[in-house]
Write a protein that holds these residues in place. Structure first.
Motif, PDB file in Angstrom:
ATOM      1  N   SER A 152      18.964 -39.406  -3.745  1.00 28.72           N
ATOM      2  CA  SER A 152      18.234 -38.223  -3.304  1.00 28.72           C
ATOM      3  C   SER A 152      19.054 -37.414  -2.308  1.00 28.72           C
ATOM      4  O   SER A 152      19.673 -37.973  -1.402  1.00 28.72           O
ATOM      5  CB  SER A 152      16.915 -38.614  -2.641  1.00 28.72           C
ATOM      6  OG  SER A 152      16.285 -37.477  -2.066  1.00 28.72           O
ATOM      7  N   ASP A 157      16.088 -38.696  -7.959  1.00 24.04           N
ATOM      8  CA  ASP A 157      16.333 -38.756  -9.394  1.00 24.04           C
ATOM      9  C   ASP A 157      17.019 -40.067  -9.736  1.00 24.04           C
ATOM     10  O   ASP A 157      17.748 -40.629  -8.903  1.00 24.04           O
ATOM     11  CB  ASP A 157      17.239 -37.605  -9.850  1.00 24.04           C
ATOM     12  CG  ASP A 157      16.488 -36.317 -10.095  1.00 24.04           C
ATOM     13  OD1 ASP A 157      15.578 -36.308 -10.937  1.00 24.04           O
ATOM     14  OD2 ASP A 157      16.811 -35.310  -9.439  1.00 24.04           O
ATOM     15  N   LEU A 159      20.008 -41.437 -11.605  1.00 16.33           N
ATOM     16  CA  LEU A 159      21.286 -40.976 -12.152  1.00 16.33           C
ATOM     17  C   LEU A 159      21.786 -41.995 -13.169  1.00 16.33           C
ATOM     18  O   LEU A 159      21.873 -43.193 -12.873  1.00 16.33           O
ATOM     19  CB  LEU A 159      22.307 -40.780 -11.045  1.00 16.33           C
ATOM     20  CG  LEU A 159      21.891 -39.834  -9.907  1.00 16.33           C
ATOM     21  CD1 LEU A 159      23.081 -39.565  -8.984  1.00 16.33           C
ATOM     22  CD2 LEU A 159      21.350 -38.515 -10.447  1.00 16.33           C
ATOM     23  N   HIS A 191      18.535 -37.890 -14.423  1.00 18.65           N
ATOM     24  CA  HIS A 191      19.688 -36.991 -14.517  1.00 18.65           C
ATOM     25  C   HIS A 191      20.796 -37.786 -15.186  1.00 18.65           C
ATOM     26  O   HIS A 191      21.497 -38.586 -14.553  1.00 18.65           O
ATOM     27  CB  HIS A 191      20.106 -36.506 -13.128  1.00 18.65           C
ATOM     28  CG  HIS A 191      20.967 -35.284 -13.157  1.00 18.65           C
ATOM     29  ND1 HIS A 191      20.560 -34.098 -13.726  1.00 18.65           N
ATOM     30  CD2 HIS A 191      22.230 -35.047 -12.688  1.00 18.65           C
ATOM     31  CE1 HIS A 191      21.505 -33.185 -13.600  1.00 18.65           C
ATOM     32  NE2 HIS A 191      22.533 -33.741 -12.985  1.00 18.65           N
ATOM     33  N   CYS A 205      25.791 -32.700 -17.953  1.00 16.15           N
ATOM     34  CA  CYS A 205      24.525 -33.319 -17.564  1.00 16.15           C
ATOM     35  C   CYS A 205      23.361 -32.890 -18.455  1.00 16.15           C
ATOM     36  O   CYS A 205      23.363 -31.801 -19.033  1.00 16.15           O
ATOM     37  CB  CYS A 205      24.167 -32.945 -16.124  1.00 16.15           C
ATOM     38  SG  CYS A 205      25.511 -33.179 -14.935  1.00 16.15           S
ATOM     39  N   ASN A 207      18.935 -33.196 -17.870  1.00 15.42           N
ATOM     40  CA  ASN A 207      17.924 -33.570 -16.880  1.00 15.42           C
ATOM     41  C   ASN A 207      16.546 -33.596 -17.520  1.00 15.42           C
ATOM     42  O   ASN A 207      16.137 -32.632 -18.173  1.00 15.42           O
ATOM     43  CB  ASN A 207      17.949 -32.573 -15.721  1.00 15.42           C
ATOM     44  CG  ASN A 207      17.045 -32.990 -14.584  1.00 15.42           C
ATOM     45  OD1 ASN A 207      15.841 -32.755 -14.615  1.00 15.42           O
ATOM     46  ND2 ASN A 207      17.623 -33.609 -13.574  1.00 15.42           N
ATOM     47  N   THR A 220      19.803 -27.897 -12.740  1.00 19.25           N
ATOM     48  CA  THR A 220      19.090 -28.501 -11.613  1.00 19.25           C
ATOM     49  C   THR A 220      20.028 -28.642 -10.417  1.00 19.25           C
ATOM     50  O   THR A 220      20.912 -29.498 -10.406  1.00 19.25           O
ATOM     51  CB  THR A 220      18.528 -29.887 -11.995  1.00 19.25           C
ATOM     52  OG1 THR A 220      19.525 -30.607 -12.742  1.00 19.25           O
ATOM     53  CG2 THR A 220      17.298 -29.758 -12.846  1.00 19.25           C
ATOM     54  N   THR A 222      19.367 -29.546  -7.186  1.00 14.88           N
ATOM     55  CA  THR A 222      19.204 -30.744  -6.355  1.00 14.88           C
ATOM     56  C   THR A 222      19.787 -31.983  -7.034  1.00 14.88           C
ATOM     57  O   THR A 222      20.444 -32.803  -6.391  1.00 14.88           O
ATOM     58  CB  THR A 222      17.716 -30.983  -6.040  1.00 14.88           C
ATOM     59  OG1 THR A 222      16.965 -30.886  -7.248  1.00 14.88           O
ATOM     60  CG2 THR A 222      17.199 -29.951  -5.054  1.00 14.88           C
ATOM     61  N   SER A 223      19.573 -32.110  -8.337  1.00 14.26           N
ATOM     62  CA  SER A 223      20.085 -33.282  -9.060  1.00 14.26           C
ATOM     63  C   SER A 223      21.606 -33.322  -9.040  1.00 14.26           C
ATOM     64  O   SER A 223      22.218 -34.395  -8.907  1.00 14.26           O
ATOM     65  CB  SER A 223      19.591 -33.267 -10.506  1.00 14.26           C
ATOM     66  OG  SER A 223      18.192 -33.250 -10.567  1.00 14.26           O
ATOM     67  N   ASN A 224      22.234 -32.161  -9.176  1.00 18.10           N
ATOM     68  CA  ASN A 224      23.694 -32.135  -9.170  1.00 18.10           C
ATOM     69  C   ASN A 224      24.256 -32.296  -7.764  1.00 18.10           C
ATOM     70  O   ASN A 224      25.394 -32.750  -7.605  1.00 18.10           O
ATOM     71  CB  ASN A 224      24.194 -30.861  -9.851  1.00 18.10           C
ATOM     72  CG  ASN A 224      24.049 -30.946 -11.358  1.00 18.10           C
ATOM     73  OD1 ASN A 224      24.584 -31.858 -11.993  1.00 18.10           O
ATOM     74  ND2 ASN A 224      23.301 -30.026 -11.951  1.00 18.10           N
TER      75      ASN A 224
END
Length: 289
Positions: A152, A157, A159, A191, A205, A207, A220, A222-224
């Protein structure tokens, strides 16, 4: 009551690419229930609502079609693009109050918006078998040199390292199983990524967040941001390239997107994460609420 909603695409790699978001300015008088109704009506993965803040330049709340979430990267990019476009803000540095904390961001003269994310939290490592079954792939399609881990930088997420690009692009996830697992581990979603890319990027990626009514998301932030930190932690990002990380996303759903990130580090410690990109295709519409 009529409410003006701006719609635009963040992180687009092409004219039809990026991740669409809704933005509502001057949302101080809107109740949580009304904001949720607007987000459902807009129908994008996230809609951002801009309010006054006592602790930052702006307060921003983020809603999916089904519920409020703490933070959204691509909707933040969209939000500050609209603020700049409407001359509410100028190029410079700002603070935004979110449910994930007060975060710094910068609006560049060229329109690029870079947002700071929270420092990373590296959480549970998850068994391959459980994840592979939910993606409808065999365990040997998952990379063995990296863990499946919850990370996070504001939103949690899972990963998931996939061995190659072909597997990542052709797999057909079981969204019901992903929603169950996401609920079990209290995460936004998956992700999935591979280090094999189309354009010599850092990673490619996909998601998935079906628990939040988002089967697949094209970009995304935040995910990256979380993935940037994860790749640094496990030695896949080095001191040489940590300031110019590029993530490809959205190609499997014909919405090519590019998300940029940079890390500041002190030896092996991450001290700052920035994620950013551009926005385009600004439109506006009125909704009756």
């Amino acid at each position: 009551m009529k409410v003006k909603v701006y719609t635009l695409n963040a992180f687009g790699k092409s004219n039809n690419g990026g991740n669409p978001a809704g933005v509502v300015l001057n949302a101080n008088t809107l109740s949580t229930e009304v904001m949720q109704r607007i987000a459902k009506e807009v129908g994008f993965s996230e809609t951002a609502f801009v309010q006054k803040s006592d602790v930052a330049d702006f307060k921003v709340r983020f809603f999916t079609p089904s519920e409020e979430i703490d933070l959204c990267g691509h909707a933040t990019i969209a939000c500050f693009y609209v603020l700049a476009n409407k001359s509410i803000s100028n190029p410079g540095k700002y603070k935004q109050e979110t449910k994930a904390g007060v975060l710094d961001l910068e609006v560049k003269i060229d329109g690029t918006i870079l947002m700071n994310q929270a420092l990373p939290e590296f959480l549970d490592i998850i068994d391959q078998k459980e994840i592979a079954a939910s993606l409808n792939i065999s365990e040997d399609k998952i990379a063995s040199d990296l863990p499946i881990q919850i990370v996070s930088t504001g939103l949690k997420d899972i990963l998931i390292p996939i061995k190659n690009l072909d597997t990542l692009l052709t797999m057909t996830p079981d969204f019901d199983k992903i929603a169950e697992i996401s609920k079990k581990y209290n995460v936004i979603g998956y992700h999935a990524f591979t280090l094999e890319t189309k354009f010599d990027s850092t990673a490619h990626c996909r998601n998935f967040a079906p628990l939040y009514a988002i089967p697949e998301e094209s970009a995304t932030g935040t995910s990256n941001g979380a993935l940037s930190c994860y790749l640094f932690k496990y030695g896949k990002v080095t001191a040489k390239n940590k300031n110019n990380l590029i993530f490809e996303q959205g190609y499997s759903i014909n919405q090519p997107s590019e998300i940029r990130a940079s890390l500041s580090t002190n030896d092996k410690n991450i001290i700052e994460i920035k994620v950013g990109g551009n926005a385009s295709a600004l439109k506006e519409k009125m909704l009756e609420v």
